[in-house]
Design a protein around this motif. Structure first.
Motif, PDB file in Angstrom:
ATOM      1  N   TYR A 450       0.843  -1.198   0.000  1.00  0.00           N
ATOM      2  CA  TYR A 450       0.000   0.000   0.000  1.00  0.00           C
ATOM      3  C   TYR A 450       0.878   1.248   0.000  1.00  0.00           C
ATOM      4  O   TYR A 450       1.820   1.340   0.796  1.00  0.00           O
ATOM      5  CB  TYR A 450      -0.899   0.032   1.232  1.00  0.00           C
ATOM      6  N   ILE A 451       0.546   2.194  -0.876  1.00  0.00           N
ATOM      7  CA  ILE A 451       1.196   3.509  -0.866  1.00  0.00           C
ATOM      8  C   ILE A 451       0.111   4.520  -0.507  1.00  0.00           C
ATOM      9  O   ILE A 451      -0.853   4.707  -1.264  1.00  0.00           O
ATOM     10  CB  ILE A 451       1.842   3.829  -2.216  1.00  0.00           C
ATOM     11  N   LEU A 452       0.247   5.130   0.664  1.00  0.00           N
ATOM     12  CA  LEU A 452      -0.760   6.052   1.188  1.00  0.00           C
ATOM     13  C   LEU A 452      -0.283   7.492   1.039  1.00  0.00           C
ATOM     14  O   LEU A 452       0.892   7.792   1.272  1.00  0.00           O
ATOM     15  CB  LEU A 452      -1.024   5.761   2.668  1.00  0.00           C
ATOM     16  N   SER A 453      -1.217   8.366   0.661  1.00  0.00           N
ATOM     17  CA  SER A 453      -0.927   9.794   0.568  1.00  0.00           C
ATOM     18  C   SER A 453      -2.031  10.551   1.298  1.00  0.00           C
ATOM     19  O   SER A 453      -3.215  10.225   1.139  1.00  0.00           O
ATOM     20  CB  SER A 453      -0.872  10.252  -0.893  1.00  0.00           C
ATOM     21  N   PRO A 454      -1.684  11.560   2.105  1.00  0.00           N
ATOM     22  CA  PRO A 454      -2.703  12.297   2.851  1.00  0.00           C
ATOM     23  C   PRO A 454      -3.570  13.163   1.938  1.00  0.00           C
ATOM     24  O   PRO A 454      -3.187  13.457   0.797  1.00  0.00           O
ATOM     25  CB  PRO A 454      -1.880  13.146   3.823  1.00  0.00           C
ATOM     26  N   PRO A 455      -4.729  13.601   2.434  1.00  0.00           N
ATOM     27  CA  PRO A 455      -5.656  14.385   1.600  1.00  0.00           C
ATOM     28  C   PRO A 455      -5.048  15.652   1.013  1.00  0.00           C
ATOM     29  O   PRO A 455      -5.408  16.049  -0.108  1.00  0.00           O
ATOM     30  CB  PRO A 455      -6.792  14.725   2.579  1.00  0.00           C
ATOM     31  N   ASN A 456      -4.113  16.293   1.745  1.00  0.00           N
ATOM     32  CA  ASN A 456      -3.571  17.554   1.241  1.00  0.00           C
ATOM     33  C   ASN A 456      -2.607  17.378   0.070  1.00  0.00           C
ATOM     34  O   ASN A 456      -2.058  18.357  -0.440  1.00  0.00           O
ATOM     35  CB  ASN A 456      -2.902  18.357   2.366  1.00  0.00           C
ATOM     36  N   GLN A 457      -2.414  16.146  -0.399  1.00  0.00           N
ATOM     37  CA  GLN A 457      -1.589  15.898  -1.590  1.00  0.00           C
ATOM     38  C   GLN A 457      -2.460  15.681  -2.828  1.00  0.00           C
ATOM     39  O   GLN A 457      -1.959  15.328  -3.894  1.00  0.00           O
ATOM     40  CB  GLN A 457      -0.714  14.662  -1.365  1.00  0.00           C
ATOM     41  N   CYS A 458      -3.744  15.914  -2.714  1.00  0.00           N
ATOM     42  CA  CYS A 458      -4.713  15.590  -3.763  1.00  0.00           C
ATOM     43  C   CYS A 458      -4.375  16.219  -5.110  1.00  0.00           C
ATOM     44  O   CYS A 458      -4.488  15.580  -6.153  1.00  0.00           O
ATOM     45  CB  CYS A 458      -6.106  16.020  -3.315  1.00  0.00           C
ATOM     46  N   SER A 459      -3.959  17.473  -5.110  1.00  0.00           N
ATOM     47  CA  SER A 459      -3.761  18.185  -6.373  1.00  0.00           C
ATOM     48  C   SER A 459      -2.640  17.603  -7.225  1.00  0.00           C
ATOM     49  O   SER A 459      -2.524  17.924  -8.415  1.00  0.00           O
ATOM     50  CB  SER A 459      -3.466  19.664  -6.092  1.00  0.00           C
ATOM     51  N   LYS A 512       0.340  -7.893   5.270  1.00  0.00           N
ATOM     52  CA  LYS A 512       0.455  -9.334   5.037  1.00  0.00           C
ATOM     53  C   LYS A 512      -0.608 -10.108   5.813  1.00  0.00           C
ATOM     54  O   LYS A 512      -1.320  -9.552   6.654  1.00  0.00           O
ATOM     55  CB  LYS A 512       1.856  -9.826   5.398  1.00  0.00           C
ATOM     56  N   ARG A 513      -0.679 -11.373   5.523  1.00  0.00           N
ATOM     57  CA  ARG A 513      -1.676 -12.285   6.100  1.00  0.00           C
ATOM     58  C   ARG A 513      -1.802 -12.116   7.619  1.00  0.00           C
ATOM     59  O   ARG A 513      -0.811 -12.128   8.340  1.00  0.00           O
ATOM     60  CB  ARG A 513      -1.266 -13.717   5.773  1.00  0.00           C
ATOM     61  N   GLY A 514      -3.041 -11.916   8.085  1.00  0.00           N
ATOM     62  CA  GLY A 514      -3.303 -11.802   9.514  1.00  0.00           C
ATOM     63  C   GLY A 514      -3.265 -10.389  10.056  1.00  0.00           C
ATOM     64  O   GLY A 514      -3.540 -10.188  11.246  1.00  0.00           O
ATOM     65  N   GLU A 515      -2.980  -9.384   9.211  1.00  0.00           N
ATOM     66  CA  GLU A 515      -2.867  -8.006   9.678  1.00  0.00           C
ATOM     67  C   GLU A 515      -4.061  -7.162   9.212  1.00  0.00           C
ATOM     68  O   GLU A 515      -4.741  -7.500   8.254  1.00  0.00           O
ATOM     69  CB  GLU A 515      -1.572  -7.366   9.159  1.00  0.00           C
ATOM     70  N   VAL A 516      -4.265  -6.049   9.908  1.00  0.00           N
ATOM     71  CA  VAL A 516      -5.286  -5.064   9.536  1.00  0.00           C
ATOM     72  C   VAL A 516      -4.618  -3.703   9.417  1.00  0.00           C
ATOM     73  O   VAL A 516      -3.796  -3.322  10.269  1.00  0.00           O
ATOM     74  CB  VAL A 516      -6.418  -5.002  10.580  1.00  0.00           C
ATOM     75  N   LEU A 517      -4.960  -2.972   8.361  1.00  0.00           N
ATOM     76  CA  LEU A 517      -4.442  -1.619   8.125  1.00  0.00           C
ATOM     77  C   LEU A 517      -5.576  -0.619   8.303  1.00  0.00           C
ATOM     78  O   LEU A 517      -6.670  -0.818   7.754  1.00  0.00           O
ATOM     79  CB  LEU A 517      -3.881  -1.523   6.707  1.00  0.00           C
ATOM     80  N   TYR A 518      -5.331   0.440   9.063  1.00  0.00           N
ATOM     81  CA  TYR A 518      -6.309   1.518   9.174  1.00  0.00           C
ATOM     82  C   TYR A 518      -5.940   2.640   8.213  1.00  0.00           C
ATOM     83  O   TYR A 518      -4.845   3.199   8.285  1.00  0.00           O
ATOM     84  CB  TYR A 518      -6.375   2.071  10.607  1.00  0.00           C
ATOM     85  N   ILE A 519      -6.878   2.963   7.307  1.00  0.00           N
ATOM     86  CA  ILE A 519      -6.712   4.073   6.367  1.00  0.00           C
ATOM     87  C   ILE A 519      -7.705   5.151   6.760  1.00  0.00           C
ATOM     88  O   ILE A 519      -8.922   4.950   6.648  1.00  0.00           O
ATOM     89  CB  ILE A 519      -6.954   3.627   4.909  1.00  0.00           C
ATOM     90  N   PRO A 520      -7.241   6.306   7.228  1.00  0.00           N
ATOM     91  CA  PRO A 520      -8.163   7.362   7.670  1.00  0.00           C
ATOM     92  C   PRO A 520      -9.020   7.901   6.519  1.00  0.00           C
ATOM     93  O   PRO A 520      -8.710   7.695   5.336  1.00  0.00           O
ATOM     94  CB  PRO A 520      -7.214   8.445   8.201  1.00  0.00           C
ATOM     95  N   SER A 521     -10.083   8.611   6.868  1.00  0.00           N
ATOM     96  CA  SER A 521     -10.964   9.219   5.870  1.00  0.00           C
ATOM     97  C   SER A 521     -10.163  10.093   4.901  1.00  0.00           C
ATOM     98  O   SER A 521      -9.294  10.869   5.315  1.00  0.00           O
ATOM     99  CB  SER A 521     -12.020  10.102   6.551  1.00  0.00           C
ATOM    100  N   HIS A 522     -10.462   9.922   3.613  1.00  0.00           N
ATOM    101  CA  HIS A 522      -9.943  10.757   2.525  1.00  0.00           C
ATOM    102  C   HIS A 522      -8.459  10.567   2.243  1.00  0.00           C
ATOM    103  O   HIS A 522      -7.899  11.287   1.418  1.00  0.00           O
ATOM    104  CB  HIS A 522     -10.210  12.249   2.800  1.00  0.00           C
ATOM    105  N   TRP A 523      -7.806   9.588   2.877  1.00  0.00           N
ATOM    106  CA  TRP A 523      -6.412   9.295   2.528  1.00  0.00           C
ATOM    107  C   TRP A 523      -6.401   8.475   1.240  1.00  0.00           C
ATOM    108  O   TRP A 523      -7.187   7.543   1.062  1.00  0.00           O
ATOM    109  CB  TRP A 523      -5.731   8.506   3.651  1.00  0.00           C
ATOM    110  N   PHE A 524      -5.492   8.817   0.355  1.00  0.00           N
ATOM    111  CA  PHE A 524      -5.367   8.106  -0.926  1.00  0.00           C
ATOM    112  C   PHE A 524      -4.589   6.812  -0.718  1.00  0.00           C
ATOM    113  O   PHE A 524      -3.655   6.758   0.092  1.00  0.00           O
ATOM    114  CB  PHE A 524      -4.654   8.988  -1.950  1.00  0.00           C
ATOM    115  N   HIS A 525      -4.975   5.789  -1.457  1.00  0.00           N
ATOM    116  CA  HIS A 525      -4.231   4.529  -1.375  1.00  0.00           C
ATOM    117  C   HIS A 525      -4.096   3.910  -2.768  1.00  0.00           C
ATOM    118  O   HIS A 525      -5.037   3.843  -3.540  1.00  0.00           O
ATOM    119  CB  HIS A 525      -4.844   3.536  -0.396  1.00  0.00           C
TER     120      HIS A 525
END
Length: 578
Positions: A450-459, A512-525
């Motif tokens: 996963y490559i996550l980017s915060p909302p303020n990188q939208c543009s 990976k197998r057995g894990e959970v990732l939290y992605i906050p509202s409006h974060w890009f993935h």
């Protein structure tokens, strides 16, 4: 005297026999030695010819495979099909020219039909997709939606027209023998069962930061880098051989102290990961390929082994296909083929069992990025959790499908939009996008990057901000092209967008197998399946303000070049396809 002579004759005969036997042994040894030497010389000669002529020293694995594919096509030059990759590219360029008004409808339709046929054959024959650049007219512009004016849709594309174009959105693969199946059947059994070359589920491959307390004034978490650095360190379509040094925090859910710390990060709208979750661990153990095939109702009727159990309610799923490994989201009912060309992907009629066979093939051969890839998705409706007759997804993930009581994973059960499951094969890429809801992603099989980017990188990410766009909330940018910026075939429009995207602040992690990732509202993935994988996510509740440092809804509202563009993300959202 006679006796002595007889004895001498017997001794003589024995000596002769010994000499003959020794001579025969020497002859056999010399024959075998000569054969081995000749074979070695021949083998060395062939090795020299192949490596010096076809595969010169210094070529990486991808280049060797590309040349092998080219050699295969030349060897089969008697079939016109092997010229079709360039034909596919030519037809795509021709469509780009004639799509502009005034349009010759008959010519346009002929080009679309020929383009579809060529693409179809490429997928059937497992031919690399040569033209993998983004069509320049499928990128956001200052006018916000150059793609198409949706107000004219009811005039140009009525229900009958859209029905007539259904062949561009679906394919029939059942009963058709495909080239990859011959390659799979030719593999030794040991290769078929060995799995991926790099197993990203191996815990020893990872190093994690020390667990710490969350703080609103902490400016060091998460550690963001520009996207270009991330892609330089680990190019998208390659395996990562060494140790992976994670920067996202990794909390033990079964430890009450660590779980409380994770809850604090969740409330601050910061991404993190969890492990040692009994519910997810149990599902991961249960979700074998046979179990999933049975639950999807496609048990092999010719198998000698009956289903392990009879599912009370069989889940339904859909397979998708792409000419390469890039899967871009779009809304089919808004995609006008005569204006936009062939859609990025198509549905096909594979069952889960048929799909998973290709997923195993992809792992076994380290399937190249430019060859056809397949995806499988399933999900539950929000109301299924209230039914007594539930699919295995709701049964096996009770926290994700909670009825009324909130828990760590499901904040607002009344706003739950169902559980979405994605089954990816090695190499499959889902284009970057954001979700309004707070997103919990669980991995039951394999691993994804996963490559996550915060909302303020939208543009910087090429996001379509008009709800009438078929690509609303998503981008069509392939970040793998950041490593190909020197290619002169890339369009100016794509290059300009990638130059922006290269500077976007991001963080990467492998789930990976057995894990959970939290992605906050409006974060890009942006998601890359690094091996065969099964992942389910649930979303509930929207945090409008987000995190002060990383932004929230207001940032995705105004991220386009059109300052008047506003995203109505509270109601009417189309569900993700990936």
């Amino acid at each position: 005297m006679t006796l002595d002579v007889d004895n001498q004759n017997i001794k003589y005969n024995k000596r002769v026999k010994r000499r003959i036997r020794r001579r025969n042994i020497r002859g056999t040894v010399m024959f075998l030695g000569g054969s081995l030497l000749g074979g070695a010389i021949l083998g060395a000669s062939l090795h020299y010819i192949l490596n010096r002529i076809f595969f010169p020293p210094g070529l990486d694995l991808a280049e060797r495979r590309r040349r092998a594919d080219q050699h295969f096509r030349e060897r089969n030059a008697d079939t016109k099909h092997f010229n079709l990759p360039s034909e596919t590219s030519r037809l795509e360029r021709e469509f780009d020219k004639i799509r502009q008004p005034p349009v010759d409808s008959d010519k346009l339709q002929a080009v679309l039909d020929a383009w579809q046929k060529a693409m179809d054959l490429d997928i059937m024959r497992n031919i690399p997709c040569i033209n993998n650049w983004i069509r320049s007219y499928l990128l956001p512009t200052k006018s916000e939606l150059k793609l198409t004016n949706m107000r004219h849709r009811t005039i140009n594309m009525g229900p009958k027209s859209h029905k007539a174009e259904s062949r561009f959105f679906k394919s029939e693969r059942k009963g058709q023998r495909m080239q990859w199946e011959d390659e799979w059947d030719a593999l030794p059994t040991s290769h078929q069962v060995r799995g991926p070359v790099v197993d990203y589920t191996n815990p020893s491959k990872y190093a994690y930061p020390s667990v710490k307390e969350a703080s609103e004034t902490d400016e060091d978490y998460p550690q963001l880098q520009i996207l270009q650095q991330i892609m330089n360190r680990w190019p998208q379509d390659q395996d990562y051989i060494g140790a992976i040094h994670e920067t996202l925090l990794h909390f033990n859910y079964s430890d009450p102290i660590e779980r409380a710390k994770a809850e604090r990060f969740r409330d601050l709208e910061l991404p993190f990961k969890l492990y040692d979750i009994p519910e997810i661990t149990a599902a991961a153990e249960k979700w074998t390929d046979d179990y999933l095939s049975d639950e999807f109702g496609d048990h092999d009727p010719y198998s000698k082994h009956p289903p392990a159990h009879k599912a009370p309610k069989q889940a339904s799923g859909l397979a998708q296909e792409s000419p390469n490994n890039f899967f871009a989201f779009f809304v089919p009912k808004l995609w006008e083929v005569k204006k936009l060309g062939l859609p990025p992907t198509r549905l096909n009629d594979w069952s889960y069992r048929e799909w998973v066979r290709h997923a195993r093939y992809a792992d076994a051969v380290s399937l190249e990025a430019h060859k056809p890839h397949f995806y499988f998705q399933a999900g539950t409706s929000p109301g299924e959790r209230f039914n007594e007759d539930q699919s295995f997804i709701t049964r096996d993930l009770p926290s994700f499908g909670a009825k009324t009581e909130a828990n760590f994973f499901l904040f607002h059960p009344e706003e739950q939009k169902g559980i979405q499951c994605r089954f990816g094969e090695r190499g499959v890429v889902a284009a970057t996008h954001f979700d309004g809801g707070r997103n919990m992603v669980a991995m039951m099989k394999g691993a994804k990057r996963y490559i996550l980017s915060p909302p303020n990188q939208c543009s910087k990410l090429g996001i379509f901000t008009d709800r009438k766009s078929p690509i609303f909330r998503h981008s069509l940018l392939n970040f793998g092209h950041l490593n190909e910026m020197n290619d002169t075939n890339m369009s100016l429009e794509e290059r300009e967008w990638l130059e922006k995207a290269a500077t976007a602040l991001s963080v990467e992690t492998v789930l990976k197998r057995g894990e959970v990732l939290y992605i906050p509202s409006h974060w890009f993935h942006y998601i890359i399946s690094v091996q065969q994988s099964a992942q389910c996510n649930v979303r509930s509740g929207i945090v409008i303000e987000g995190n002060p440092r990383f932004g929230g809804r207001q940032d995705v509202d105004i991220c386009s070049d059109n300052p008047n563009a506003k995203m109505d993300i509270l109601v009417g959202l189309e569900e993700d396809k990936y």
